[in-house]
Design a protein around this motif. Structure first.
Motif, short mmCIF file in Angstrom:
data_model
loop_
_atom_site.label_atom_id
_atom_site.label_comp_id
_atom_site.label_asym_id
_atom_site.label_seq_id
_atom_site.Cartn_x
_atom_site.Cartn_y
_atom_site.Cartn_z
N ARG A 1 -3.34 -5.55 1.91
CA ARG A 1 -2.30 -5.85 2.92
C ARG A 1 -0.90 -5.49 2.41
O ARG A 1 0.00 -5.24 3.20
CB ARG A 1 -2.35 -7.33 3.31
N GLU A 2 -0.73 -5.48 1.11
CA GLU A 2 0.55 -5.06 0.52
C GLU A 2 0.64 -3.52 0.57
O GLU A 2 1.71 -2.96 0.84
CB GLU A 2 0.61 -5.56 -0.93
N ALA A 3 -0.52 -2.87 0.33
CA ALA A 3 -0.53 -1.39 0.33
C ALA A 3 -0.35 -0.84 1.75
O ALA A 3 0.23 0.23 1.94
CB ALA A 3 -1.85 -0.89 -0.27
N VAL A 4 -0.87 -1.57 2.74
CA VAL A 4 -0.76 -1.14 4.14
C VAL A 4 -0.07 -2.28 4.91
O VAL A 4 -0.72 -3.09 5.56
CB VAL A 4 -2.15 -0.82 4.73
N PRO A 5 1.26 -2.34 4.85
CA PRO A 5 1.96 -3.48 5.46
C PRO A 5 1.96 -3.39 6.99
O PRO A 5 1.96 -2.30 7.54
CB PRO A 5 3.38 -3.35 4.91
N HIS A 6 1.97 -4.57 7.63
CA HIS A 6 2.15 -4.60 9.09
C HIS A 6 3.65 -4.66 9.42
O HIS A 6 4.09 -4.09 10.41
CB HIS A 6 1.42 -5.80 9.72
N ALA A 7 4.42 -5.36 8.57
CA ALA A 7 5.86 -5.58 8.84
C ALA A 7 6.07 -6.09 10.26
O ALA A 7 7.05 -5.74 10.92
CB ALA A 7 6.65 -4.30 8.57
N TRP A 8 5.13 -6.91 10.74
CA TRP A 8 5.25 -7.47 12.10
C TRP A 8 5.73 -8.91 12.06
O TRP A 8 5.80 -9.60 13.08
CB TRP A 8 3.94 -7.30 12.88
N VAL B 1 -8.05 1.94 2.42
CA VAL B 1 -6.78 1.91 1.70
C VAL B 1 -6.75 3.01 0.63
O VAL B 1 -5.74 3.69 0.45
CB VAL B 1 -6.55 0.52 1.08
N ALA B 2 -7.88 3.20 -0.07
CA ALA B 2 -7.92 4.16 -1.20
C ALA B 2 -7.57 5.57 -0.72
O ALA B 2 -6.83 6.29 -1.40
CB ALA B 2 -9.30 4.14 -1.85
N THR B 3 -8.07 5.97 0.43
CA THR B 3 -7.82 7.35 0.90
C THR B 3 -6.70 7.38 1.96
O THR B 3 -6.48 8.40 2.60
CB THR B 3 -9.10 7.96 1.51
N GLY C 1 -2.78 9.46 6.38
CA GLY C 1 -1.32 9.49 6.32
C GLY C 1 -0.86 9.26 4.89
O GLY C 1 -1.66 8.89 4.02
N ASP C 2 0.42 9.46 4.65
CA ASP C 2 0.99 9.13 3.33
C ASP C 2 1.43 7.68 3.29
O ASP C 2 1.31 7.01 2.28
CB ASP C 2 2.16 10.07 3.04
N VAL C 3 1.98 7.22 4.41
CA VAL C 3 2.35 5.80 4.56
C VAL C 3 1.68 5.29 5.83
O VAL C 3 1.81 5.90 6.89
CB VAL C 3 3.88 5.63 4.65
#
Ligand SMILES: Cc1cc2nc3c(=O)[nH]c(=O)nc-3n(C[C@H](O)[C@H](O)[C@H](O)COP(=O)(O)OP(=O)(O)OC[C@H]3O[C@@H](n4cnc5c(N)ncnc54)[C@H](O)[C@@H]3O)c2cc1C
Length: 416
Positions: free
Chosen positions: A147-154, A252-254, A266-268
């Motif tokens: 969840r840190e690697a792919v944040p929602h920022a919601w 997350v890994a890829t 994607g990159d982010v």
């Protein structure tokens, strides 16, 4: 001009009623759980309506990062500090602010259990816990590191800063993927505004980069024509909008978002998960296993007497958005109703709520949508008033000044 005067009057109305309520109220304690737009407004207005009521606000955070303008932080056009408020204003208004996490709101025993402190008894409770995420819908994001690697920022705050850093680190030519869950979600226009702010940053700093929007919905949820025009006129070729693209998992890994059909790398990645009422409101969820239904005259839960629910946790009435403006407006109506009930009076039989929502289509240009919602006694719900409200004909710098003024005003109205 007319619209702005109406907004001002609507915000002022509940406090103008204070003397009548104050005279008849008896001492009582109301515990508010959650100090966001809904809870902080309810706490402050309740004290304003009747200083004889003891109002306790339980909030887990030491400060609150506001979501409106958080997309500008992600684009690099505002700082996180500039959108963060503390709770001193509420304390100055006579609200007892308790920094703790509410573990449970026990309607039968009429007390709120806390993580660290002693339980707090209440005559009435107001639960305004916002949203939490349905992580089971995205198995790849089950642990904290993912969840840190792919944040929602919601929820604005730490995750907003993480996403900003990831965009700063992304090489020119990279791809930023935003994944939007099916409605209902908090702030329907928010993801599209985020795409605009990221694209504005890329245009300036990383012109070979692009934004891919994966939308689980069949079309842009709000201000569709205005967003699509901005994407064409301001960010042509930079934003790739893909409707009917529901994320079913994330690798997350890829750095891959998995869709019902096909994968997108994607990159982010910014994956916004499906959401539901905040965890502590779970006993009051009565709709689709996700949202809390209330009596729209008092905001009393349909599941428990003397417990009121507000804001994004609610099962919305027709065409009612989950927004800060709406949370703030509901909170005033609820504060008035709770003060009246505690004084042995009937609540307002005909409440009217106003929503106004601004979107920043560039760092300097804004458009708005507004609506008015009135109680329908026959159907016991809030209904949009036909012909009231409206939509900007076009984005403009003039509306950016309005939006900045709205943000300052609602911040002061909510937290003092
Ligand atoms: C990117 C983005 C942009 C947005 N832009 C706009 C905009 O321009 N205009 C607009 O009107 N709306 C906007 N919104 C929507 C708006 O932020 C929400 O609708 C609003 O925050 C809802 O208020 P709330 O009080 O219901 O929930 P929240 O604001 O989320 O507040 C909930 C509070 O409860 C606390 N809490 C939760 N559980 C507990 C517990 N167990 N114990 C103690 N405390 C607890 C949390 O810490 C939090 O402070 C935006 C949202 C996002 C994500």
């Amino acid at each position: 001009m007319r619209r702005r005067r109406f907004l001002g009057l609507a915000a002022a109305a509940p406090l103008a009623l204070a003397p009548a309520v104050r005279a008849a109220a008896k001492p009582a304690r109301v515990v508010v759980v959650g100090g966001g737009y809904a809870g902080a407004t309810a706490a402050r207005y309740l004290r304003g309506l009747n200083p004889g009521i003891e109002v306790v606000l339980v909030e887990s955070g030491a400060a609150y990062a506001t979501c409106p303008l958080s997309n500008l932080v992600i684009g690099g056009f505002r700082t996180l500090e500039s959108i963060t408020v503390g709770y001193r204003g509420l304390a100055a208004a006579g609200v007892r602010v308790v920094k703790d996490r509410a573990l449970a709101v026990d309607a039968a025993a009429r007390r709120v259990r806390l993580e660290r402190g002693d339980p707090i008894a209440f005559d009435r409770a107001i639960v305004a816990a916002g949203v939490d995420f349905m992580w089971s819908e995205l198995p790849g994001l089950k642990d904290a590191a993912a969840r840190e690697a792919v944040p929602h920022a919601w929820k604005a705050g730490a995750q907003t800063a993480v996403l900003r850093r990831q965009l700063e680190s992304m090489p020119d030519g990279g791809t930023f993927v935003i994944s939007i869950p099916e409605a209902p979600l908090r702030c329907p226009p928010g993801p599209y505004e985020r795409a605009c702010q990221a694209a504005a940053y890329f245009r300036k700093e990383k012109p070979r980069s692009r934004v891919v929007i994966l939308d689980a919905n069949e079309d842009v949820l709000s201000k569709g024509a205005l967003f699509k025009r901005a994407w064409k006129e301001l960010y042509d070729g930079l934003i790739d909008y893909r409707p009917d693209s529901r994320a079913i998992d994330v690798d997350v890994a890829t750095r891959t978002v998995k869709l019902d059909f096909g994968d997108v790398k994607g990159d982010v990645l910014n994956v916004i998960p499906p959401m539901r009422a905040g965890e502590v409101a779970a006993p009051f969820i009565t709709a689709n296993g996700r949202w809390c239904e209330v009596d729209w005259l008092t905001y009393e839960s349909k599941a428990a007497p003397r417990v009121h629910v507000l804001g994004d946790s609610l099962q919305i009435a027709p065409l009612m958005p989950k927004s800060a403006t709406m949370a703030n407006a509901q909170a005033k109506a609820c504060a008035y109703a709770v003060a009246a009930l505690l004084a042995g009076r009937a609540p307002d039989p005909a409440p009217v709520l106003l929503n106004a929502c601004y979107s920043w289509l560039s760092p300097t240009e804004v458009a708005h949508v507004a609506s008015v919602h009135k109680y329908d006694p026959a159907e016991r719900t809030m209904k949009p008033v036909p012909g009231a409200g409206g939509l900007s004909p076009a984005r403009s710098a003039a509306e950016a000044a309005d939006a900045a003024a709205w943000e300052r005003a609602i911040r002061a109205d909510t937290w003092g």
